[in-house]
Write an enzyme that holds these catalytic residues in place. Structure first.
Site, PDB file in Angstrom:
ATOM      1  N   ASN A 163       0.862  -1.183   0.000  1.00 61.59           N
ATOM      2  CA  ASN A 163       0.000   0.000   0.000  1.00 61.59           C
ATOM      3  C   ASN A 163       0.895   1.229   0.000  1.00 61.59           C
ATOM      4  O   ASN A 163       1.373   1.685   1.044  1.00 61.59           O
ATOM      5  CB  ASN A 163      -0.916  -0.005   1.232  1.00 61.59           C
ATOM      6  CG  ASN A 163      -1.909  -1.129   1.152  1.00 61.59           C
ATOM      7  OD1 ASN A 163      -2.883  -1.057   0.403  1.00 61.59           O
ATOM      8  ND2 ASN A 163      -1.644  -2.206   1.890  1.00 61.59           N
ATOM      9  N   GLU A 164       1.125   1.735  -1.203  1.00 62.93           N
ATOM     10  CA  GLU A 164       2.034   2.860  -1.380  1.00 62.93           C
ATOM     11  C   GLU A 164       1.344   4.161  -0.968  1.00 62.93           C
ATOM     12  O   GLU A 164       0.118   4.187  -0.786  1.00 62.93           O
ATOM     13  CB  GLU A 164       2.466   2.929  -2.854  1.00 62.93           C
ATOM     14  CG  GLU A 164       3.241   1.710  -3.344  1.00 62.93           C
ATOM     15  CD  GLU A 164       4.664   1.623  -2.762  1.00 62.93           C
ATOM     16  OE1 GLU A 164       4.981   2.310  -1.762  1.00 62.93           O
ATOM     17  OE2 GLU A 164       5.462   0.841  -3.300  1.00 62.93           O
TER      18      GLU A 164
END
Ligand code: F6R
Length: 448
Positions: free
Chosen positions: A183-184
């Site tokens: 989850n950037e």
């Protein structure tokens, strides 16, 4: 000199007081800038063992009640010590994984699940092949799912976790972008399992595993922040100084989608497990005077005053009583009587670190010099993490050491060959070749 080394070691040991609080009250005081519980272990190995034992205790407690234990697992360098300890406990202490169901956080996409770079391969290699978990209880996202099928695949992965009553415990690493799973930055708190494009920094960090940046996949399938969030307990581990800046942001700054790990501040059972280098930027470690009283010695006085200079952008001799008082350093004024006295003390201390004789000045009084006078000629070993760090960072010092007749050696700690991707190297070579041809330079270059 030996005395000086011992004195310095003593000071470093003292520093431990600031990251290992003596009791719960002390911990509350020292961690006042931290928005989540965090424990700092002396080494990554000790931290990883502690986490492995927490997992083992949960598995055993569930087994006693004939319950299954649903674990969320991570890959990468961070959890390797945890898996090694779990395998050891299985082999030497009979820890069984028969009641364990696992869901991995992520997998690169597209990715051949059998390739050595895949997370499917990694999990088999470091854990699943060495324990007694039934194959059908293992879930790792499929890197080979068709593009058209990804959306459904991700919803089914999510639904499968829910069908087991959710994750009992999720273990996490943290990326230098602040990602958890993949989850950037930009990921939302309620995000679900999905396909995501990888951040440039994440791809660069992965380049070493893929033998070059151009071979790192551009996307991944990852559990969402919302998926991780539903876990009953979350443990995030971070080792090494490379993680220190992002650990500080996640732990001490506000929640923001630019640091997805900071969302964990809202979870009601989360814990950071750090080694000392990863905790290095935390206020309790780096500026202990802001969270309590400090046992002032040469090491801490210098550290505090240099910090104050940087913060106020002032030279040391211009710091005033007010500067000390306003920035949590009134203890130093009480000790020395005035800013003037502290300033002079630190100024002299800094002065004594500067020398034109980096290998020591033979036959000179060395009581205030950074290096011993004797022996006059020394053997010097310079460690350079990467080729060229030596000359770029300390070329002048190297030259002086040689000019002053010391025997100087440099140890390169990596060849540096993967810092330049193959296509970059080929591009430069073809430039040299066409330059040589156009300018009719000697044939040897043309052979390149
Ligand atoms: C891996 C994962 C990632 C890593 C993170 C840190 O499954 O989800 O979030 O935990 O990129 O990687 P390492 O541990 O290699 O520093």
């Amino acid at each position: 000199m030996e005395n000086q080394i011992l004195q310095f070691r003593g000071e470093l040991d003292e520093a431990k007081l600031y990251y290992q609080p003596s009791d719960e009250f002390d911990k509350t005081v020292k961690t006042r800038y931290e928005k989540m519980p965090a424990d700092i272990f002396a080494t990554a190995e000790k931290g990883a063992k502690w986490v492995a034992h927490e997992i083992a205790n949960l598995i055993k407690a569930k087994a006693e009640n004939n319950d299954s234990c649903v674990l969320g697992l991570a890959t990468g360098a961070t959890p390797l010590g945890v898996y090694a300890e779990l395998v050891r406990m299985h082999k030497e202490e009979g820890l069984s994984f028969k009641n364990v169901i696992t869901f991995n956080l992520d997998e690169y996409y597209p990715m051949n699940n059998k390739s050595a770079q895949s997370y499917n391969y990694y999990m088999d290699d470091v854990l699943f092949n060495h324990i007694d978990i039934p194959r059908e209880q293992i879930n790792v996202p499929d890197g080979e799912v068709s593009k058209e099928g990804i959306f459904n695949y991700c919803s089914e992965y999510e639904a499968k976790i829910d069908s087991f009553g959710g994750l009992d415990m999720q273990i996490l690493g943290i990326g230098r972008t602040g990602h958890i799973g993949f989850n950037e930055p930009g990921s939302q708190l309620d995000s679900k399992t999905r396909l995501i494009m990888l951040d440039a920094l994440t791809r660069r960090d992965a380049a070493k595993d893929f033998n070059g940046l151009n071979k790192v996949p551009k996307a991944a399938i990852t559990m969402g922040v919302g998926t991780i969030f539903k876990a009953k307990r979350v443990i995030l581990m971070a080792w090494g100084e490379g993680k220190a800046p992002i650990v500080k942001k996640a732990l001490e700054e506000g929640q923001s989608d630019s640091v997805p790990a900071s969302y964990l501040q809202r979870h009601n059972d989360v814990q950071f497990v750090l080694d000392v280098p990863a905790a290095n930027e935390l206020t309790r470690v780096k500026q202990p005077w802001l969270v309590g009283s400090v046992e002032w010695d040469r090491y801490w006085i210098r550290k505090a005053v240099v910090w104050l200079c940087n913060k106020l952008e002032k030279p040391v001799l211009k710091l005033t009583n007010r500067d000390y008082n306003d920035n949590g350093l009134s203890e130093l004024l009480a000790w020395y009587g005035s800013a003037y006295e502290v300033n002079i003390k630190v100024f002299n201390d800094l002065q004594h670190t500067i020398t034109g004789w980096p290998g020591g000045k033979p036959n000179a009084d060395d009581s205030n010099r950074p290096e011993r006078a004797e022996p006059g000629q020394k053997k010097v070993l310079v460690f350079s993490p990467h080729p060229d760090d030596d000359v770029i960072s300390m070329g002048g010092t190297l030259k002086r050491l040689v000019d002053q007749s010391h025997e100087v050696h440099v140890a390169y700690q990596t060849s540096g060959n993967i810092a330049v991707a193959d296509d970059e190297a080929i591009r430069y070579l073809s430039f040299v070749k066409s330059f040589a041809q156009t300018h009719d330079t000697n044939e040897a270059i043309c052979q390149v």
